[in-house]
Design a protein around this motif. Structure first.
Motif, short mmCIF file in Angstrom:
data_model
loop_
_atom_site.label_atom_id
_atom_site.label_comp_id
_atom_site.label_asym_id
_atom_site.label_seq_id
_atom_site.Cartn_x
_atom_site.Cartn_y
_atom_site.Cartn_z
N GLY A 246 13.05 10.01 -4.33
CA GLY A 246 11.75 10.31 -4.90
C GLY A 246 10.81 11.05 -3.98
N LEU A 247 11.31 11.59 -2.88
CA LEU A 247 10.46 12.24 -1.88
C LEU A 247 9.72 13.43 -2.49
CD1 LEU A 247 9.82 12.27 1.24
CD2 LEU A 247 11.54 14.07 1.40
N PRO A 248 8.38 13.44 -2.45
CA PRO A 248 7.64 14.57 -3.01
C PRO A 248 7.80 15.82 -2.15
CG PRO A 248 6.13 13.01 -1.99
CD PRO A 248 7.49 12.36 -1.98
N ALA A 249 7.67 16.97 -2.78
CA ALA A 249 7.89 18.23 -2.08
C ALA A 249 6.92 18.47 -0.95
CB ALA A 249 7.82 19.39 -3.08
N ASP A 250 5.71 17.86 -1.04
CA ASP A 250 4.70 18.10 -0.01
C ASP A 250 4.71 17.06 1.11
OD1 ASP A 250 3.74 15.96 -1.48
OD2 ASP A 250 1.67 16.70 -1.60
N ALA A 251 5.72 16.19 1.15
CA ALA A 251 5.76 15.13 2.17
C ALA A 251 5.91 15.72 3.57
CB ALA A 251 6.90 14.17 1.88
N ALA B 272 0.82 -1.22 0.00
CA ALA B 272 0.00 0.00 0.00
C ALA B 272 0.85 1.27 0.00
CB ALA B 272 -0.92 0.00 1.22
N ALA B 273 2.16 1.12 0.11
CA ALA B 273 3.05 2.28 0.16
C ALA B 273 3.24 2.89 -1.22
CB ALA B 273 4.41 1.87 0.72
N PRO B 274 3.22 4.23 -1.31
CA PRO B 274 3.63 4.85 -2.57
C PRO B 274 5.11 4.54 -2.81
CG PRO B 274 3.40 6.50 -0.84
CD PRO B 274 2.89 5.22 -0.28
N GLU B 275 5.54 4.71 -4.03
CA GLU B 275 6.91 4.31 -4.40
C GLU B 275 7.96 4.93 -3.48
OE1 GLU B 275 9.91 4.71 -8.24
OE2 GLU B 275 7.74 4.72 -8.56
N TRP B 276 7.76 6.18 -3.09
CA TRP B 276 8.78 6.87 -2.31
C TRP B 276 8.85 6.39 -0.86
CZ3 TRP B 276 6.78 9.95 1.68
CH2 TRP B 276 5.43 10.32 1.56
N LEU B 277 7.87 5.58 -0.44
CA LEU B 277 7.87 5.05 0.93
C LEU B 277 8.23 3.57 0.98
CD1 LEU B 277 4.82 6.67 2.79
CD2 LEU B 277 7.20 6.68 3.53
N ARG B 278 8.35 2.92 -0.15
CA ARG B 278 8.55 1.47 -0.14
C ARG B 278 9.84 1.04 0.54
NH1 ARG B 278 6.29 0.51 -6.26
NH2 ARG B 278 4.11 1.00 -5.76
N ALA B 279 10.86 1.85 0.45
CA ALA B 279 12.15 1.48 1.05
C ALA B 279 12.11 1.45 2.56
CB ALA B 279 13.26 2.43 0.58
N VAL C 207 4.07 6.20 13.10
CA VAL C 207 5.01 7.01 12.32
C VAL C 207 4.31 7.27 10.99
CG1 VAL C 207 7.34 7.20 11.42
CG2 VAL C 207 6.90 5.82 13.46
N LEU C 208 3.59 8.38 10.92
CA LEU C 208 2.63 8.63 9.84
C LEU C 208 3.16 9.67 8.85
CD1 LEU C 208 -0.17 8.07 8.67
CD2 LEU C 208 -1.08 9.83 10.22
N PHE C 209 3.40 9.21 7.63
CA PHE C 209 3.85 10.08 6.55
C PHE C 209 2.70 10.41 5.62
CE2 PHE C 209 7.69 7.73 7.77
CZ PHE C 209 8.62 8.75 7.90
N ALA C 210 2.67 11.66 5.15
CA ALA C 210 1.71 12.09 4.15
C ALA C 210 2.46 12.72 2.99
CB ALA C 210 0.72 13.09 4.75
N GLY C 211 1.78 12.80 1.85
CA GLY C 211 2.39 13.41 0.68
C GLY C 211 1.82 12.83 -0.59
N SER C 212 2.11 13.46 -1.69
CA SER C 212 1.63 12.99 -2.98
C SER C 212 2.02 11.53 -3.20
CB SER C 212 2.24 13.84 -4.10
OG SER C 212 1.99 13.26 -5.36
N GLU D 239 2.68 10.26 -5.94
CA GLU D 239 3.64 10.22 -7.04
C GLU D 239 5.00 10.69 -6.57
OE1 GLU D 239 2.96 8.85 -9.90
OE2 GLU D 239 0.92 8.49 -9.16
N PRO D 240 6.07 9.92 -6.86
CA PRO D 240 7.41 10.35 -6.45
C PRO D 240 7.90 11.53 -7.27
CG PRO D 240 7.56 8.42 -7.85
CD PRO D 240 6.08 8.65 -7.61
N ASP D 241 8.83 12.27 -6.71
CA ASP D 241 9.50 13.35 -7.44
C ASP D 241 10.83 12.79 -7.96
OD1 ASP D 241 10.89 15.54 -8.34
OD2 ASP D 241 10.59 16.76 -6.55
N PRO D 242 10.96 12.54 -9.25
CA PRO D 242 12.17 11.92 -9.77
C PRO D 242 13.43 12.75 -9.57
CG PRO D 242 10.76 12.71 -11.56
CD PRO D 242 9.98 12.83 -10.30
N ALA D 243 13.26 14.05 -9.31
CA ALA D 243 14.42 14.91 -9.14
C ALA D 243 14.89 14.97 -7.68
CB ALA D 243 14.09 16.33 -9.62
N ALA D 244 14.12 14.40 -6.74
CA ALA D 244 14.45 14.48 -5.32
C ALA D 244 15.08 13.19 -4.84
CB ALA D 244 13.19 14.78 -4.52
N PRO D 245 15.96 13.26 -3.83
CA PRO D 245 16.54 12.04 -3.26
C PRO D 245 15.45 11.07 -2.80
CG PRO D 245 17.70 13.96 -2.43
CD PRO D 245 16.49 14.47 -3.18
#
Length: 254
Positions: free
Chosen positions: A81-86, A23-30, A66-71, A73-79
């Motif tokens: 893939g962390l989205p700017a609104d995380a 259920a994790a978005p791509e940027w949270l899978r790790a 430990v609750l993360f929110a954010g888009s 969709e990953p940000d391919p330009a960020a380490p």
């Protein structure tokens, strides 16, 4: 430790699902797994104390969210893939609390007899402390338990994704002073990161954000997850500050 069965209703009417890494978005899978070693020795000390407690007595069980929110969709330009609104949900305990007063923490608390598992505990406590709607939260993973000596709690972090964020705020001021969604960009800013050293000599990763010092177990968990996720920016690990002085700088105390 058991987790609640899928579809099992809890005593507050919501369903506490099993953790589902898918259920994790791509940027949270790790980070849907054990965190990397933290920059200090807070977590290793907690694990050592936990092993010792299996000999000297059985600790009480607790869970934090430990609750993360954010888009999604990953940000391919960020380490990583962390989205700017995380962001991540943190609370500040009331200054009148007997233990850990004024400290920055993840929402959570001790297991109640009616809880169906650790995910249930984390969601129930988060709802009681912040007013969040549990049905909008997707639990992803349970991390290894960590022992907290002052309260004698064995704390299990429940990593989750806030797929449908709901309004949050302080529910009971006798327990919680602040509820804050902290942008990950602020936590990752190298200018806001350093280590603190206690009078006993142990070190902890620390973050200075929104006039809050995030350290100890919370700081250690965040540092480990940030490293595991690949979100980390280079910061000065030689910057080690006295814990008491760092707390005093934001009007807090041990």
């Amino acid at each position: 430790m058991s987790v609640p069965a899928s579809g099992s209703p809890d005593n507050q009417g919501f369903i506490a699902p099993d953790p589902d890494p898918a259920a994790a978005p791509e940027w949270l899978r790790a980070i849907a797994g054990p965190p990397a070693p933290d920059s200090g020795d807070t977590l290793s000390l907690a694990r050592t104390l936990r092993r010792a407690m299996t000999i000297t007595g059985k600790p009480r069980q607790a869970a934090v969210l430990v609750l993360f929110a954010g888009s999604p969709e990953p940000d391919p330009a960020a380490p990583g893939g962390l989205p700017a609104d995380a962001d991540v949900l943190l609370t500040q305990r009331a200054a009148t609390m007997r233990q850990h007063r004024g400290q920055i923490a993840f929402p959570g608390g001790g297991v109640d007899p009616g809880d169906s598992g650790l995910v249930h505990t984390a969601l129930r406590e988060a709802e009681e402390e912040t007013g969040l709607v549990p049905s909008g939260v997707a639990p992803l993973a349970l991390l290894p338990a960590l022992f907290v000596p002052p309260s004698r709690f064995d704390v299990t972090p429940v990593v989750a994704y806030w797929r449908e964020p709901s309004p949050v705020g302080v529910v009971d001021r006798s327990e919680t002073e602040r509820v804050v969604r902290v942008p990950m960009a602020e936590l990752l800013d190298p200018a806001n990161r350093f280590l603190v050293r206690s009078g006993l000599g142990y070190k902890s990763p620390a973050f200075l954000v929104d006039n809050m010092l995030v350290w100890g177990l919370t700081g250690g968990i965040l540092a480990g997850l940030i490293s595991s996720a690949g979100w980390e920016l280079e910061w000065d690990r030689s910057d080690v500050r006295d814990l008491g002085a760092a707390l005093a700088s934001v009007g807090m105390e041990l």
